[in-house]
Design an enzyme around this catalytic site. Structure first.
Site, PDB file in Angstrom:
ATOM      1  N   LYS A 175       0.836  -1.213   0.000  1.00 22.68           N
ATOM      2  CA  LYS A 175       0.000   0.000   0.000  1.00 22.68           C
ATOM      3  C   LYS A 175       0.866   1.256   0.000  1.00 22.68           C
ATOM      4  O   LYS A 175       0.574   2.236  -0.700  1.00 22.68           O
ATOM      5  CB  LYS A 175      -0.918  -0.021   1.222  1.00 22.68           C
ATOM      6  CG  LYS A 175      -1.776   1.229   1.409  1.00 22.68           C
ATOM      7  CD  LYS A 175      -2.796   1.371   0.293  1.00 22.68           C
ATOM      8  CE  LYS A 175      -3.677   2.599   0.499  1.00 22.68           C
ATOM      9  NZ  LYS A 175      -4.587   2.489   1.633  1.00 22.68           N
ATOM     10  N   CYS A 189      -4.111   9.172   2.331  1.00 26.82           N
ATOM     11  CA  CYS A 189      -3.224   8.139   1.776  1.00 26.82           C
ATOM     12  C   CYS A 189      -2.005   8.731   1.085  1.00 26.82           C
ATOM     13  O   CYS A 189      -0.888   8.625   1.573  1.00 26.82           O
ATOM     14  CB  CYS A 189      -4.007   7.249   0.809  1.00 26.82           C
ATOM     15  SG  CYS A 189      -5.249   6.223   1.615  1.00 26.82           S
TER      16      CYS A 189
END
Length: 422
Positions: A211, A265
């Site tokens: 990720k 993010c």
């Protein structure tokens, strides 16, 4: 057998995840520290903006499969979806994960599965296991007993796009990193209940890094576009035309620049890599610095416009600056790490000019923007009132508009969507 699932954290990822499990007629307990969030969900309402989610939550609560609470209860599986912000020194703040671990530990039973979905630095899942094992020494955990552990632990990062979260939680592939192979098998069994994409197994540290790598890749590419926009501005080149021409090359795909990079993010995850390998992550660090500097560059362009108007005889207190959009990306209400919000805050706190804010996805302004010289306006009103129009977020409402600005109005278009406005 998975009969009862607990989701810890009912935000942009936790609530949709809880709702999808509930839609498969599984009993789901959603846990959140906010009593207001819990009360809202138990009414069948939602506290975030996300297409389709309101209908799904209403149905899940109404059918009795979804219930929210502020206290952790026993369950067969626990999914942790709490925030992982940055501390002031760009170091990962794992306190929310630690708090979740310590709240789950007292109710754990042999055979339970715990999945960490929160984006986190490499090694966080192992820390999670240790935090729980310290509280429950009578149970065995993967770092102690390997495949024979009483508790299964895995990391499964979410990879979704706000505005399409419900769809992508079902359709996207999932990377699953169990602390052991049996941990991975247990996690696959859980996600197979709702995921139509592939469940791809790897080790836990690779899953954590995956990720971070995905978002760092995107951050580096956005940094190139943002830096290119500043270079082109200095050289008198239309960056939007340049990118369109360059992208006609069959192996070139330059992204579109903006006023910075936001969201929890892309604006955060690269720092997790930098923290883990500060000497090696030079490009990743530089990209972060470029993107973090872009809001200041935009503010500099606004300052130039203010100076131009003042030099023409207009008092600074009579100047109105319209900030169009303060969310971190188009057509959502999410303000996390928003560069547009940072720009609006900076301009508002100076208090030497009027600031009009247009944000069609919010009903009210954040509390720190409710200032004397700040107005929350409709789009049409702001266009009429403003001397300086700063387009920060390309919401659909703005893209579909065909404004004709007056010759005296200054346009600063960070998204390149109003070429014909002047």
């Amino acid at each position: 057998m998975l009969n009862k699932i607990s989701i810890i954290g009912l935000g942009y990822i936790g609530l949709p995840t809880a709702t999808l499990f509930a839609s498969r007629k599984l009993r789901v307990i959603g846990v959140d520290v906010s009593a207001a969030v819990v009360e809202t969900i138990n009414r069948g309402d939602i506290h975030i903006v996300e297409p389709e989610l309101d209908i799904l939550v209403r149905a899940a609560v109404g059918s009795g499969y979804l219930r929210a609470t502020t206290s952790v209860e026993r369950a067969d599986a626990f999914v942790i979806a709490v925030p992982t912000p940055l501390a002031a020194d760009h170091k990962p703040d794992l306190s929310y994960i630690e708090a979740a671990a310590k709240s789950i530990a007292p109710v754990l039973e042999k055979g339970n599965l715990v999945v960490l979905e929160s984006t986190s630095s490499v090694g966080s899942t192992e820390l999670l296991a240790r935090w729980m094992s310290e509280i429950r020494p009578e149970l065995s955990f993967p770092h102690q007993a390997g495949e024979t552990s009483d508790i299964r632990i895995a990391h499964c990062p979410e990879r979704v796009l706000p505005g399409r979260i419900v769809h992508e939680l079902v359709a996207n592939d999932r990377v699953i990193g169990g602390m052991t192979s049996k941990c991975s098998e247990a996690a696959i069994a859980l996600y197979r209940l709702v995921v139509q994409g592939r469940c791809i197994v790897t080790d836990v540290r690779t899953a954590e890094m995956c990720k971070l790598a995905e978002n760092s890749f995107r951050d580096v590419n956005v940094a190139f576009a943002n830096e290119l926009s500043m270079v082109c501005d200095k050289l008198g080149i239309d960056v939007w035309e340049l990118i369109a021409l360059a992208n006609r090359h069959p192996r070139v795909n330059i992204l579109q620049p903006g006023c910075g990079v936001g969201g929890h993010c892309i604006a955060v995850d690269p720092w997790f890599i930098v923290d883990s390998a500060p000497e090696e992550a030079q490009l990743i660090r530089t990209a972060r610095n470029v993107n973090d500097a872009k809001p200041d560059w935009v503010i500099g362009k606004v300052d130039e416009a203010v100076t131009q108007l003042v030099n023409s005889g207009m008092p600074a207190e009579d100047i109105c600056i319209a900030c169009l959009g303060i969310s971190y990306k188009p057509d959502i209400d999410d303000l996390r790490e928003s560069p547009a919000l940072e720009i609006a805050r900076t301009l508002a706190k100076r208090r030497d000019t009027m600031v009009a804010i247009v944000e069609p996805n919010l009903k009210t302004l954040p509390e720190d923007l409710r200032l004397e010289k700040v107005a929350f306006m409709r789009f049409e009103e702001a266009i009429l009132e403003a001397n300086i129009v700063v387009l920060l977020v390309d919401h659909a409402e703005f893209k579909n508009a065909k404004p004709k600005l007056k010759s005296a109005q200054v346009l600063i278009d960070t998204r390149g969507i109003w070429k014909d406005a002047k």
